[in-house]
Design an enzyme around this catalytic site. Structure first.
Site, PDB file in Angstrom:
ATOM      1  N   ASP A   1       3.472   0.174   2.484  1.00  0.00           N
ATOM      2  CA  ASP A   1       3.952  -0.997   2.229  1.00  0.00           C
ATOM      3  C   ASP A   1       3.535  -1.565   0.818  1.00  0.00           C
ATOM      4  O   ASP A   1       2.263  -1.427   0.377  1.00  0.00           O
ATOM      5  CB  ASP A   1       3.473  -1.880   3.195  1.00  0.00           C
ATOM      6  CG  ASP A   1       4.242  -3.365   3.248  1.00  0.00           C
ATOM      7  OD1 ASP A   1       5.292  -3.275   2.793  1.00  0.00           O
ATOM      8  OD2 ASP A   1       3.612  -4.152   4.157  1.00  0.00           O
TER       9      ASP A   1
ATOM     10  N   HIS B   1       6.446 -14.245  -3.704  1.00  0.00           N
ATOM     11  CA  HIS B   1       5.324 -14.132  -2.704  1.00  0.00           C
ATOM     12  C   HIS B   1       3.935 -13.922  -3.167  1.00  0.00           C
ATOM     13  O   HIS B   1       3.042 -14.456  -2.950  1.00  0.00           O
ATOM     14  CB  HIS B   1       5.579 -12.736  -1.772  1.00  0.00           C
ATOM     15  CG  HIS B   1       4.621 -12.732  -0.618  1.00  0.00           C
ATOM     16  ND1 HIS B   1       4.380 -13.519   0.140  1.00  0.00           N
ATOM     17  CD2 HIS B   1       4.003 -11.438  -0.436  1.00  0.00           C
ATOM     18  CE1 HIS B   1       3.313 -12.833   1.116  1.00  0.00           C
ATOM     19  NE2 HIS B   1       3.097 -11.792   0.540  1.00  0.00           N
TER      20      HIS B   1
ATOM     21  N   GLU C   1       6.305 -11.248   8.288  1.00  0.00           N
ATOM     22  CA  GLU C   1       6.535 -11.133   7.026  1.00  0.00           C
ATOM     23  C   GLU C   1       8.023 -10.458   6.818  1.00  0.00           C
ATOM     24  O   GLU C   1       8.259  -9.312   7.406  1.00  0.00           O
ATOM     25  CB  GLU C   1       5.675 -10.260   6.241  1.00  0.00           C
ATOM     26  CG  GLU C   1       4.186 -10.912   6.079  1.00  0.00           C
ATOM     27  CD  GLU C   1       3.224 -10.235   5.068  1.00  0.00           C
ATOM     28  OE1 GLU C   1       2.284 -10.776   4.579  1.00  0.00           O
ATOM     29  OE2 GLU C   1       3.625  -9.158   5.048  1.00  0.00           O
TER      30      GLU C   1
ATOM     31  N   GLU D   1      10.596  -8.251   5.338  1.00  0.00           N
ATOM     32  CA  GLU D   1      10.578  -7.167   4.367  1.00  0.00           C
ATOM     33  C   GLU D   1      11.804  -6.321   4.389  1.00  0.00           C
ATOM     34  O   GLU D   1      12.720  -6.510   5.704  1.00  0.00           O
ATOM     35  CB  GLU D   1       9.347  -6.334   4.663  1.00  0.00           C
ATOM     36  CG  GLU D   1       8.055  -7.094   4.227  1.00  0.00           C
ATOM     37  CD  GLU D   1       6.799  -6.231   4.279  1.00  0.00           C
ATOM     38  OE1 GLU D   1       7.071  -5.062   3.824  1.00  0.00           O
ATOM     39  OE2 GLU D   1       5.855  -6.827   4.616  1.00  0.00           O
TER      40      GLU D   1
ATOM     41  N   ASP E   1       6.812  -7.237   9.027  1.00  0.00           N
ATOM     42  CA  ASP E   1       5.658  -6.644   8.876  1.00  0.00           C
ATOM     43  C   ASP E   1       4.530  -7.776   9.482  1.00  0.00           C
ATOM     44  O   ASP E   1       3.950  -8.586   9.016  1.00  0.00           O
ATOM     45  CB  ASP E   1       5.212  -6.430   7.473  1.00  0.00           C
ATOM     46  CG  ASP E   1       3.851  -5.666   7.361  1.00  0.00           C
ATOM     47  OD1 ASP E   1       3.102  -5.378   8.278  1.00  0.00           O
ATOM     48  OD2 ASP E   1       3.155  -5.981   6.175  1.00  0.00           O
TER      49      ASP E   1
ATOM     50  N   ARG F   1      -3.252 -13.120  10.002  1.00  0.00           N
ATOM     51  CA  ARG F   1      -3.959 -13.639   8.905  1.00  0.00           C
ATOM     52  C   ARG F   1      -5.284 -13.918   8.984  1.00  0.00           C
ATOM     53  O   ARG F   1      -5.845 -13.724   7.856  1.00  0.00           O
ATOM     54  CB  ARG F   1      -3.296 -15.043   8.613  1.00  0.00           C
ATOM     55  CG  ARG F   1      -1.469 -14.937   8.342  1.00  0.00           C
ATOM     56  CD  ARG F   1      -1.364 -14.115   7.058  1.00  0.00           C
ATOM     57  NE  ARG F   1      -0.010 -14.117   6.753  1.00  0.00           N
ATOM     58  CZ  ARG F   1       0.622 -13.098   6.187  1.00  0.00           C
ATOM     59  NH1 ARG F   1      -0.138 -12.180   5.448  1.00  0.00           N
ATOM     60  NH2 ARG F   1       2.060 -13.192   5.640  1.00  0.00           N
TER      61      ARG F   1
ATOM     62  N   GLN G   1      -7.004 -10.509   8.669  1.00  0.00           N
ATOM     63  CA  GLN G   1      -6.502 -10.151   7.119  1.00  0.00           C
ATOM     64  C   GLN G   1      -7.632 -10.793   6.266  1.00  0.00           C
ATOM     65  O   GLN G   1      -8.205 -10.114   5.315  1.00  0.00           O
ATOM     66  CB  GLN G   1      -5.161 -10.112   6.979  1.00  0.00           C
ATOM     67  CG  GLN G   1      -4.932  -9.891   5.480  1.00  0.00           C
ATOM     68  CD  GLN G   1      -3.483 -10.146   5.190  1.00  0.00           C
ATOM     69  OE1 GLN G   1      -2.511 -10.773   5.954  1.00  0.00           O
ATOM     70  NE2 GLN G   1      -2.830  -9.823   4.007  1.00  0.00           N
TER      71      GLN G   1
ATOM     72  N   LYS H   1      -2.967  -5.485  10.076  1.00  0.00           N
ATOM     73  CA  LYS H   1      -1.285  -4.898   9.673  1.00  0.00           C
ATOM     74  C   LYS H   1      -1.093  -3.969  10.760  1.00  0.00           C
ATOM     75  O   LYS H   1       0.218  -3.503  10.704  1.00  0.00           O
ATOM     76  CB  LYS H   1      -1.343  -4.562   8.494  1.00  0.00           C
ATOM     77  CG  LYS H   1      -1.402  -5.576   7.694  1.00  0.00           C
ATOM     78  CD  LYS H   1      -0.231  -6.585   7.109  1.00  0.00           C
ATOM     79  CE  LYS H   1      -0.357  -7.478   5.863  1.00  0.00           C
ATOM     80  NZ  LYS H   1       0.799  -8.180   5.731  1.00  0.00           N
TER      81      LYS H   1
ATOM     82  N   THR I   1       4.541  -2.928  13.566  1.00  0.00           N
ATOM     83  CA  THR I   1       5.659  -3.165  12.374  1.00  0.00           C
ATOM     84  C   THR I   1       6.986  -3.064  12.998  1.00  0.00           C
ATOM     85  O   THR I   1       7.440  -1.721  13.487  1.00  0.00           O
ATOM     86  CB  THR I   1       5.355  -2.400  11.226  1.00  0.00           C
ATOM     87  OG1 THR I   1       4.068  -2.461  10.969  1.00  0.00           O
ATOM     88  CG2 THR I   1       6.353  -2.723  10.022  1.00  0.00           C
TER      89      THR I   1
ATOM     90  N   GLU J   1       3.544 -18.834   3.823  1.00  0.00           N
ATOM     91  CA  GLU J   1       4.013 -19.546   2.720  1.00  0.00           C
ATOM     92  C   GLU J   1       4.647 -20.953   2.996  1.00  0.00           C
ATOM     93  O   GLU J   1       4.678 -21.993   2.527  1.00  0.00           O
ATOM     94  CB  GLU J   1       5.003 -18.707   1.775  1.00  0.00           C
ATOM     95  CG  GLU J   1       4.449 -17.563   1.148  1.00  0.00           C
ATOM     96  CD  GLU J   1       5.184 -16.361   0.658  1.00  0.00           C
ATOM     97  OE1 GLU J   1       5.663 -16.552  -0.263  1.00  0.00           O
ATOM     98  OE2 GLU J   1       5.389 -15.582   1.421  1.00  0.00           O
TER      99      GLU J   1
END
Length: 420
Positions: free
Chosen positions: A127, A134, A200, A202, A235, A239, A242, A255, A259, A366
């Site tokens: 990844d 971002h 996320e 992606e 993904d 948080r 993480q 993570k 996925t 975000e």
């Protein structure tokens, strides 16, 4: 080109698309390769004998296998020949399939009668972190505006090695994970369920072409020969886990909980009409990463959330693949510059795709700016991060001249944490 299979102009799977996927049916549980056309799937196992061109006549067996890996492992000339043959067989001008009622009955399956599976056996998954907006947003949140980008970010495609075993196909539920977090800065860590689950937005591409050898990098001039096609990807990210674990080696358990990818692989060939300028890069990358040809795509992206026990969907993000700073070619070339070998079916993801506008941010981190700006949902609720029962659905499509190329939904529902 007119197709004998009828479908509306808004259909995401016209004859100009022809994405590959792996499916099974209630009457035939064996996994097999199919191509989406309209609301149908063309079963390539049933028509493998028709691939009689110079690049495929000795490789018809690849269409009888249970994954796309062997087909991906062929040269790009074979991919091109396969696409041309399938378009010809589906053309309204070609009677081979259209006028053969028995073959047509065996070879065309309703998508609604099919179960989709992972397109390939994914040996390795990487990844990247290739969206400037971002990376800047996250940097501003955690390090401040003056130190938003790390010194290396504009010099190389930053990435990390993910967990291939937990890549799942669209529709697979994702369970809220347990892990270590630090709810109060400076306090000791605690063990418990993740409180800050996120998506996320992606995209990812499957590596194709013959396997490369250890010690032999892929050069920028030939990188496109190793990019088979693209999927949409979520993904899922824990948080709070993480934040505590990512220093110094990057994401780990935050993570690897799951996925999700869309089931249909849209080939690079199908995306050629949607090529746009590459994102401006300043400073100019080192020579091994420089390519002057365009390898960026106008792919519109959208994320919707449906809360549990609700039929009301809220669109929370509209973004575009073209916002990526680093191209897929550059990602692949940098990944292999050390001589790292690649195999067909390896999956390389873009990283979260955010635009400059706030409604194009590709994650709740975000969109809600680290939980300080809750999102108002259409059903009257609010979100800072995902709640149990939320279904996240991502869609991607390209708008052509009187046709649309789509990827199929990338969807998953967040389930409550299990007892540990």
């Amino acid at each position: 080109m007119k197709c004998f299979v009828t479908y509306p102009k808004s259909c995401h799977f016209p004859i100009e698309n022809l994405p590959y996927g792996i499916f099974s049916t209630q009457n035939d549980k064996i996994h097999r390769i199919g191509v989406a056309i309209g609301n149908l799937i063309l079963d390539l196992k049933q028509i493998s004998h028709l691939f009689d061109g110079p690049h495929l006549k000795n490789h018809q067996h690849v269409f009888q296998e249970e994954t796309l890996n062997s087909f991906m492992a062929l040269e790009p000339s074979a991919w091109k020949e396969a696409r041309a043959k399938i378009q010809s067989l589906l053309s309204a001008d070609n009677p081979t399939l259209q006028d053969n009622a028995q073959l047509r009955e065996r070879a065309l399956v309703l998508q609604s009668d099919a179960t989709m599976h992972l397109p390939a056996k994914i040996g390795d998954y990487t990844d990247f972190y290739s969206s400037l907006h971002h990376a800047t947003n996250v940097g501003v949140m955690f390090r401040g505006k003056d130190n938003s980008l790390m010194p290396n970010w504009k010099h190389l495609p930053v990435g990390y090695h993910g967990r291939a075993s937990s890549v799942v196909v669209s529709g697979t539920p994702i369970t809220r994970p347990h892990g270590q977090t630090v709810p109060v800065d400076g306090a000791p860590p605690v063990f418990g369920s993740c409180k800050l689950m996120d998506f996320e937005l992606e995209m990812a591409f499957f590596v194709g072409g013959p396997p490369t050898k250890l010690g032999e990098p892929i050069k920028i001039e030939t990188a496109q020969n190793h990019i088979f096609g693209f999927v949409l990807m979520n993904d899922w990210s824990a948080r709070d886990i993480q934040k505590w674990e990512y220093i110094p080696l990057g994401p780990f358990t935050a993570k690897n909980l799951g996925t999700t990818i869309s089931p249909w692989v849209v080939t690079t060939l199908a995306l050629e009409p949607f090529i746009v300028d590459n994102f401006p890069q300043d400073p100019t990358p080192l020579p091994y990463l420089v390519h002057k040809d365009k390898f960026n795509f106008d792919i519109q992206l959208q994320v919707d959330i449906i809360p549990q026990n609700s039929a009301i969907s809220t669109t929370v993000c509209r973004s575009n693949y073209r916002y990526l700073y680093w191209t897929a070619k550059q990602q692949l070339v940098h990944h292999t510059v050390t001589g790292c070998n690649m195999n067909p079916g390896d999956l390389l993801a873009s990283g979260t795709i955010s635009g400059e506008a706030s409604d194009s941010f590709g994650s709740l981190l975000e969109l809600c700016w680290r939980g300080t700006k809750p999102l108002n949902m259409a059903d009257g609720s609010q979100r800072k991060f995902l709640q149990d029962g939320d279904t996240v659905t991502m869609n991607a499509f390209c708008e052509g001249n009187n046709f649309t190329v789509g990827f199929g939904a990338c969807a998953g529902t967040l389930l409550p944490c299990k007892n540990y």
